[in-house]
Design a protein around this motif. Structure first.
Motif, short mmCIF file in Angstrom:
data_model
loop_
_atom_site.label_atom_id
_atom_site.label_comp_id
_atom_site.label_asym_id
_atom_site.label_seq_id
_atom_site.Cartn_x
_atom_site.Cartn_y
_atom_site.Cartn_z
N LEU A 43 -23.71 1.12 10.99
CA LEU A 43 -22.40 0.55 11.30
C LEU A 43 -22.43 -0.97 11.35
O LEU A 43 -21.51 -1.65 10.87
N SER A 47 -18.65 -3.75 7.78
CA SER A 47 -17.67 -4.67 8.36
C SER A 47 -16.75 -4.02 9.38
O SER A 47 -15.87 -4.68 9.92
N SER A 48 -16.97 -2.73 9.67
CA SER A 48 -16.04 -2.02 10.57
C SER A 48 -16.47 -2.04 12.03
O SER A 48 -15.75 -1.54 12.89
N MET A 49 -17.65 -2.62 12.33
CA MET A 49 -18.12 -2.66 13.71
C MET A 49 -19.00 -3.88 13.90
O MET A 49 -19.71 -4.30 12.99
N SER A 65 -15.18 -1.77 17.41
CA SER A 65 -14.80 -1.19 16.11
C SER A 65 -13.56 -1.91 15.61
O SER A 65 -12.66 -2.23 16.41
N LEU A 66 -13.47 -2.10 14.32
CA LEU A 66 -12.30 -2.70 13.70
C LEU A 66 -11.68 -1.67 12.77
O LEU A 66 -12.38 -1.04 11.98
N ARG A 67 -10.37 -1.49 12.90
CA ARG A 67 -9.70 -0.53 12.02
C ARG A 67 -8.43 -1.14 11.46
O ARG A 67 -7.74 -1.91 12.14
N PRO A 75 -7.14 -6.32 11.19
CA PRO A 75 -7.48 -5.07 11.88
C PRO A 75 -7.11 -5.11 13.36
O PRO A 75 -6.83 -6.16 13.92
N ARG A 108 -12.54 -12.38 12.85
CA ARG A 108 -12.51 -11.35 11.80
C ARG A 108 -11.10 -10.90 11.47
O ARG A 108 -10.90 -9.92 10.76
#
Length: 151
Positions: A43, A47-49, A65-67, A75, A108
């Motif tokens: 992870l 780029s999602s965490m 976490s990025l969503r 995000p 980010r």
């Protein structure tokens, strides 16, 4: 100020060890450091965490976490975990980790950070409220609730 930095995937074992300690402290199931290390490494490589850690060796972390979402260009950040070793609590490390995690999330592209807190955990609730988090929907006064179900 504590030594706060964004962890790299190479630091997955340190991050996994802190996550494992967190769950053990609160008698929450954990898959163990080795499983967590593999997951964290994967992870943090994407780029999602991201994880922010304090000191060397790390004694605390903020895992985020990025969503994607439809309501903003960037995000939404979810603060998955915030942990400081018990013997070091009350020294401002958690505050610095949270501030650094928010700053990194903004860098980010995130405009919003969310966190889920257990209702009986009044210390955590006070901590987050002191730092600007609310459990009330803006403009309505309605309590925000968290629901989950296994799939």
């Amino acid at each position: 100020m504590e030594q706060i930095r964004v962890a790299t995937a190479a630091e997955a074992r340190n991050v996994a060890s802190l996550l494992h300690a967190f769950n053990e402290e609160f008698d929450t199931p954990t898959p163990g450091v080795a499983v967590l290390e593999a997951r964290v490494r994967a992870l943090l490589s994407g780029s999602s965490m991201f994880a922010v850690v304090a000191q060397e060796p790390p004694v605390g972390l903020a895992l985020v976490s990025l969503r994607p979402n439809v309501w903003s260009d960037g995000p939404v950040a979810l603060l998955d975990e915030l942990y400081v070793a018990p013997e070091l609590r009350g020294r401002g490390i958690g505050t610095e980790l949270l501030a650094s995690a928010r700053s990194e999330a903004r860098r980010r592209g995130a405009e919003l950070m969310e966190i889920n807190v257990d209702a009986p955990d009044t210390d955590a609730r006070r901590f987050y409220e002191r730092h600007g988090f609310s459990s009330v929907e803006p403009g309505t006064g309605d309590a925000a609730l968290y629901y989950w179900a296994p799939i």
